[in-house]
Structures are given as structure tokens and as C-alpha cells.
Design an enzyme around this catalytic site. Structure first.
Site, PDB file in Angstrom:
ATOM      1  CG  HIS A 170      -1.987  -1.014   1.294  1.00 30.00           C
ATOM      2  ND1 HIS A 170      -2.082  -2.201   2.268  1.00 30.00           N
ATOM      3  CD2 HIS A 170      -3.100  -1.073   0.631  1.00 30.00           C
ATOM      4  CE1 HIS A 170      -3.006  -2.875   1.883  1.00 30.00           C
ATOM      5  NE2 HIS A 170      -3.786  -2.143   0.971  1.00 30.00           N
ATOM      6  CB  CYS A 257      -2.781  -2.155   8.616  1.00 28.35           C
ATOM      7  SG  CYS A 257      -1.162  -2.055   7.798  1.00 28.35           S
TER       8      CYS A 257
HETATM    9  C1  CIR Z   1      -3.457  -7.809   3.108  1.00 30.35           C
HETATM   10  O1  CIR Z   1      -2.753  -8.284   2.146  1.00 30.35           O
HETATM   11  O2  CIR Z   1      -4.480  -7.095   2.895  1.00 30.35           O
HETATM   12  C2  CIR Z   1      -3.196  -8.118   4.538  1.00 30.35           C
HETATM   13  N1  CIR Z   1      -2.382  -9.308   4.858  1.00 30.35           N
HETATM   14  C3  CIR Z   1      -2.378  -6.942   4.921  1.00 30.35           C
HETATM   15  C4  CIR Z   1      -2.965  -5.545   4.826  1.00 30.35           C
HETATM   16  C5  CIR Z   1      -2.284  -4.398   5.309  1.00 30.35           C
HETATM   17  N2  CIR Z   1      -2.736  -3.314   5.433  1.00 30.35           N
HETATM   18  C6  CIR Z   1      -2.009  -2.189   5.157  1.00 30.35           C
HETATM   19  O3  CIR Z   1      -0.987  -2.080   4.746  1.00 30.35           O
HETATM   20  N3  CIR Z   1      -2.926  -1.003   5.346  1.00 30.35           N
END
Ligand code: CIR
Length: 263
Positions: A170, A257
Site C-alpha cells: 500500500h 493498518c
Molecule cells: C492484506 O494483504 O490485505 C493483509 N494481509 C495486510 C494488509 C495491510 N494493510 C495495510 O498495509 N494498510
């Protein structure tokens, strides 16, 4: 107004579910330890509370292994909230519960609609401006819908594509707003025209993960294990709260996150 996007009174958090280890990840750091993840999450929550933030907890849900990464499900501002539409199909159902919480806090809640996709982790507020990361999760249509909604409140936006970057899932994996016209940025984003005019604190390649830090009120939350960047952020004179988030890193998640921060 200056320094919008750094003062928060409430935060939505969601502890890791029993299925946490079944979430999406491209990392090669091994399987996460659920018990350790829960302890780390509890410490994260305590740190937020100590900084004056009231928690709005959402119960874990094993149907959604990635649901602890709540940031991806919404974008909030001082004027309102917009539900995201996560780009990973396995995560789209996470927004249902988050909608209920947001509706308890805001008079109206807008939403990204198909074919738009947008993950909150791709959206970075810097004062009255928002950087929108175009990623493998957030598409142009999602970005357009967000821009149009934010425009109603006088906010401006610019886009930064991270699709060529291997290390950034992200946008906020590689950028953080510290306030005072200062950004922390990963090497991969250095030189991007959208970042002109800001003081940029560049995270060395081996410390890229720590670029995902979070200014919360008078402190900056930083991931443990990255001494160089931590020392450089500390030099700005704000309290730095170092938190171990090793188990979330194994699932490609970082500090930001784990919460949706509401002004
Ligand atoms: C994903 O791949 O969506 C989750 N395992 C990790 C999300 C992390 N979110 C972020 O960086 N905002």
C-alpha cells in the site's frame, strides 16, 4: 488550519481472529504466532489509549483473517467517513461491521462503489491534501470517487502509483505524515513529483518497513527493530513510541493498518 491528520480522539481497532494466519501475505518471514500477535495488538491499543485515544473495538471475525488490518476498510476525515471497497475480494466483507461503527460516529457514511476499489492503506492525509496510492488494491475509479467526495469538503488530492514497486503493498507501507510539513518516505518514493515541497525523511532500503509509522497526537508510533529511522524521527523532538509488530509484518501489515484513526 495546519497539521490536519495528526490529532485523533477515537480509533477503531479489531483484534486478530483465530484465522489470522490464513490471511493474505507475500512475505517470507514465516507463519505468525497468534498468541504473540494478540499481545502485540493489546500493547498497540494501550499505546493509543495512553495518547488520549478512545478505542472503538470491533470483535474479531474468523471469516475474515485479514480483518485486524482495519485501516483498509475506510477513509475518515474531520468532515465525514467513507467506506472503502478493498481490492482483495476476500476482504470486501470486512466493511459490513465497520460501516456500523462509522454510522455510530458520523451522521452519514459515504462508500466506494463498483467498479471502484480502494484500500484505506493507500490513502495518506497531509494537512488538507490526500495522496492516493494507485496500487494492486486501489484502482483509478476508486481514486476518482474518493477525490470527488473529498472535494466537497475542500480537500485536494494527488495520485502516486506504487504498482511498479515490489516492496510496497500500500502507499502507506512507504509514506507517513509527521505533521509540520514533514514526511517519512521509503526510497522507492523519493523524487516523486507529488512530494515536492515537503521535508522528506528517507528510510534506508533495509528500514523500509519502518516508513509505515504513525503520528498520533503528540507522539509517533514506530515499529521496533529499526534504530536508524527511529533515531532520526526522535531528533524532531516528539515522543517516539516503539512497538513490536513482528507478527503483523509476517502478514504484510504494519502499524498504521491496525487502526482507523478518527479526529
Ligand atoms: C492484506 O494483504 O490485505 C493483509 N494481509 C495486510 C494488509 C495491510 N494493510 C495495510 O498495509 N494498510
Amino acid at each position: 488550519m495546519t497539521d490536519q491528520g495528526v490529532r485523533f480522539s477515537r480509533s477503531i481497532i479489531r483484534p486478530p481472529a483465530d484465522s489470522f494466519a490464513e490471511g493474505l501475505t507475500a512475505s517470507d518471514l514465516g507463519a505468525p504466532n497468534l498468541e504473540r500477535a494478540r499481545v502485540q495488538h493489546a500493547q498497540y491499543c494501550l499505546a493509543l489509549q495512553r495518547l488520549g485515544v478512545t478505542l472503538l473495538p470491533v470483535p474479531p471475525d474468523s471469516m475474515y483473517p485479514d480483518s485486524t488490518f482495519v485501516e483498509d476498510t475506510a477513509v475518515v476525515t474531520a468532515h465525514g467517513a467513507m467506506l472503502a471497497r478493498p481490492g482483495a475480494p476476500s476482504r470486501q466483507g470486512e466493511v459490513t461491521t465497520i460501516r456500523e461503527v462509522l454510522e455510530s460516529q458520523y451522521a452519514t457514511v459515504a462508500e466506494i462503489i463498483a467498479p471502484g476499489t480502494l484500500d484505506g492503506g493507500d490513502i495518506c492525509q497531509v494537512d488538507g491534501h490526500f495522496f492516493i496510492g494507485l496500487s494492486h488494491r486501489t484502482n483509478e475509479e476508486g481514486g476518482r470517487q474518493l477525490t470527488s467526495w473529498l472535494g466537497r469538503f475542500g480537500y485536494t488530492t494527488s495520485t502516486i502509483s506504487i504498482r511498479e514497486s515490489r516492496e510496497l503493498l500500500h502507499l502507506k507501507s512507504g509514506i507517513a505524515w509527521l505533521g509540520d510539513r514533514r514526511l517519512v518516505v521509503a526510497e522507492a518514493l523519493v523524487g516523486h513529483p507529488a512530494l515536492r515541497g515537503y521535508e522528506q525523511l528517507v528510510a534506508a532500503t533495509e528500514e523500509t518497513y519502518a516508513a509505515n509509522c504513525v503520528r498520533v497526537n503528540d507522539a509517533v508510533l514506530m515499529a521496533a527493530g529499526f534504530p536508524e529511522l527511529t533515531a532520526r524521527v526522535s531528533a524532531f523532538g516528539r515522543e517516539v513510541v516503539v512497538l513490536d509488530v513482528s507478527e503483523f509484518r509476517k502478514m504484510d501489515g504494519g502499524l498504521s493498518c491496525l487502526s482507523i484513526r478518527l479526529p
